[in-house]
Write an enzyme that holds these catalytic residues in place. Structure first.
Site, PDB file in Angstrom:
ATOM      1  CG  HIS A   1     -34.886 -76.207 -32.155  1.00 42.97           C
ATOM      2  ND1 HIS A   1     -34.995 -76.094 -33.522  1.00 42.97           N
ATOM      3  CD2 HIS A   1     -36.121 -76.562 -31.717  1.00 42.97           C
ATOM      4  CE1 HIS A   1     -36.224 -76.390 -33.898  1.00 42.97           C
ATOM      5  NE2 HIS A   1     -36.936 -76.662 -32.818  1.00 42.97           N
ATOM      6  CG  ASP A   2     -31.755 -74.928 -35.080  1.00 37.87           C
ATOM      7  OD1 ASP A   2     -30.542 -75.168 -35.138  1.00 37.87           O
ATOM      8  OD2 ASP A   2     -32.618 -75.818 -34.994  1.00 37.87           O
TER       9      ASP A   2
ATOM     10  N   GLY B   1     -38.679 -72.588 -32.669  1.00 39.08           N
ATOM     11  CA  GLY B   1     -37.440 -72.870 -33.355  1.00 39.08           C
ATOM     12  C   GLY B   1     -37.205 -72.014 -34.583  1.00 39.08           C
TER      13      GLY B   1
END
Length: 268
Positions: free
Chosen positions: A126-127, A144
């Protein structure tokens, strides 16, 4: 649902209402395309591939069996917020690859550039922001919030700690754990990754001028020196030097002096 008439979809594939399928797409047996997915022109999904979530797949991407693209983050803080995954053009996403959407706390978007190669079982968390022409070798993983520059190679079975930045043109050896930021054009290797010089092979393959390579060598030596000064202070001194006339050296200086949530791998 918007499916271009030229798309080829196997009868066993599941295309959920709301999905957008562009011209020339080919979707193989037992694939699943979620309701908020957009596939640009000429995307190929081989058998048993899944694209879900609020996800955009760029033109000419090829997704191999058992890849799972666009699932929710593997993050205990994720509360079900609506976040995105954007994948650029002409990426090859091999078997078992996973790429997750973003989180609200990380900006809400995971983004992958163009022309990447993601080998079997590699993971983009994520991200993350991943540049162009990045190669992630088998079973390598980004945690992340990582930022990965263009033309980076991450070796097989290697892991990158959350919030780490990896500069353009870096090569990370196999079975390496990267816990701190890596300057552009660096070579990282060892079980607990260390900066072990420059990615000279990569620089030469891209046709970087000999003068620039010489300047990079000198810059790396300057970053080693300066007892009692921090790594950022050494970079600041390098940036203030009147001898700098290489855009590659300037890129390293700007990288080190930029914002970071981690420390740096320093030359040994």
């Amino acid at each position: 649902m918007a499916i271009d008439a030229s798309a080829q979809i196997h009868p066993s594939a599941v295309i959920e209402d709301g999905a957008s399928i562009g011209p020339g797409c080919r979707i193989g047996p037992f694939c699943v395309v979620g309701p908020e997915v957009s596939l640009a022109a000429d995307v190929v999904m081989k058998s048993h591939a899944i694209v879900t979530g609020w996800t955009e797949i760029g033109e000419g991407c090829e997704i191999f069996p058992f890849a799972n693209i666009g699932e929710i983050p593997q993050d205990k803080k994720f509360g079900g917020e609506r976040t995105r995954l954007i994948v650029g053009k002409r990426n090859r996403i091999r078997e078992g690859v996973t790429m997750n959407t973003g989180t609200e706390g990380g900006g809400g978007v995971t983004r992958v550039g163009d022309d990447g190669l993601f080998l079997a079982n590699s993971h983009v968390a994520h991200d993350c922001i991943v540049g162009d022409r990045v190669i992630m070798v088998n079973s390598s993983a980004l945690a992340g919030h990582c930022v990965v520059g263009d033309d980076v190679i991450i070796g097989g079975l290697s892991g990158v700690h959350q919030f780490v930045r990896i500069g353009r043109g870096v090569i990370v050896g196999a079975v390496t754990m990267v816990t701190n930021d890596v300057i552009p054009y660096g070579l990282v290797q060892g079980p607990r990754g260390r900066l072990d010089g420059l990615n000279l092979v990569g620089l030469k393959r891209r046709g970087v001028a000999k003068a620039d390579i010489t300047a990079l060598r000198a810059a790396l030596q300057a970053l080693k020196q300066g007892e009692g000064a921090s790594f950022q202070e050494r970079a600041r001194r390098l940036g203030e030097s009147e001898e700098i006339d290489s855009e590659y050296v300037r890129e390293i200086v700007d990288f080190v002096l930029g914002d970071s949530d981690r420390s740096y791998l320093t030359p040994e």
